[in-house]
Design an enzyme around this catalytic site. Sequence first.
Site, PDB file in Angstrom:
ATOM      1  N   HIS A  49      -6.622  -6.571  -0.034  1.00 41.84           N
ATOM      2  CA  HIS A  49      -7.020  -5.586   0.976  1.00 41.84           C
ATOM      3  C   HIS A  49      -7.010  -6.169   2.388  1.00 41.84           C
ATOM      4  CE1 HIS A  49      -8.831  -4.201  -2.800  1.00 41.84           C
ATOM      5  NE2 HIS A  49      -8.877  -2.991  -2.294  1.00 41.84           N
ATOM      6  N   GLU A  98       0.228   6.478  -4.934  1.00 38.33           N
ATOM      7  CA  GLU A  98       0.918   6.276  -3.656  1.00 38.33           C
ATOM      8  C   GLU A  98       2.378   6.691  -3.723  1.00 38.33           C
ATOM      9  OE1 GLU A  98      -2.809   4.179  -3.435  1.00 38.33           O
ATOM     10  OE2 GLU A  98      -1.219   4.117  -4.948  1.00 38.33           O
TER      11      GLU A  98
END
Length: 327
Positions: A128, A59
């Site tokens: 998540h 990322e």
Amino acid sequence: MGELSYLEAAIRALRDEMRRDPLVWAVGEDIGRGGVFGQYRGLQEEFGPERIVDTPISEACIMGAAVGAALVGTRPVVEMRFSDFALCAIDELVNQAAKNRYMFGGQGRVPLVVREPIGLWRSSAAQHSQSLEAWYAHIPGLVVTAPATPADNLGLLTAAIRCDDPVVHMENKNLWGLRGAVPDGDHVVPLGVASVIRPGRDVTLVTWSATVHDSLVAAEEVARQGVEVEVIDLRTIWPWDRGRVLDSVARTGRLLVVHEAVKAAGFGGEIAATVAEELHGRLRAPVRRLGGPRIPVAYSKPLEDVYRIEPARIAQACFELARAAAA
């Protein structure tokens, strides 16, 4: 007007902007095959791997490359897959993209969009399931959006891509399949403009993202008991529409803020404090907030449900606010 799902509306927004502007492109993990939720489906077939760019699992690398590409004149759309994963790229976004325009006296612009799916979704557990919009609203230089409908996902994503500042566009995972009317042609929702989606005289309810729909269910329920709730979908978390919220609360004298994110230090606190400061002499009841408990989201469905802000809780809070004001 046509009808699209929340997910299809996002695909249309990106496709239309890529056709309109050759400097728009997308970068992220697995987007060539359509993305983890299918939100890039069919785009690499049309635009090729040079504009729908697959990356390694890093990322920080993805965000850093996008910041550099934005500074030299392109308009990247950065896919982070889950808002939780974007924390691996927080330095590149917060310390580089958000601050560049200010630190260099406007000589540089960072017109990038960071797509961060948020919210509870199918027992996805603690890493998540987060909604972190308050983190980004705290950072000067960032615009933060959180659409609740297909039309607003189309219109806000379009506005975000055209914006010359970095935008964190937070799409709720639980809304991907939601269908609704979407305008034909060029559809742009102005950044910073809230929407009154249900007028009312007794309580102002401010919300955004998936809790918009729970709030509407709650408003219908309390209406049967004689309480009319005005529901405002904030749509843009920053800049937020202070004027529309203050005007509504000045009329109703009561405010309830509802969001899926953790209540403690959530953005609802900013709205509540602003209303208390600006309208303290006109409030008919104390400001109230509903948000998630300060706990990690569990994988277990029964435990996950403890975290959820259900319509029944919203309805009860609205009814109590109205009753307290009338006493």
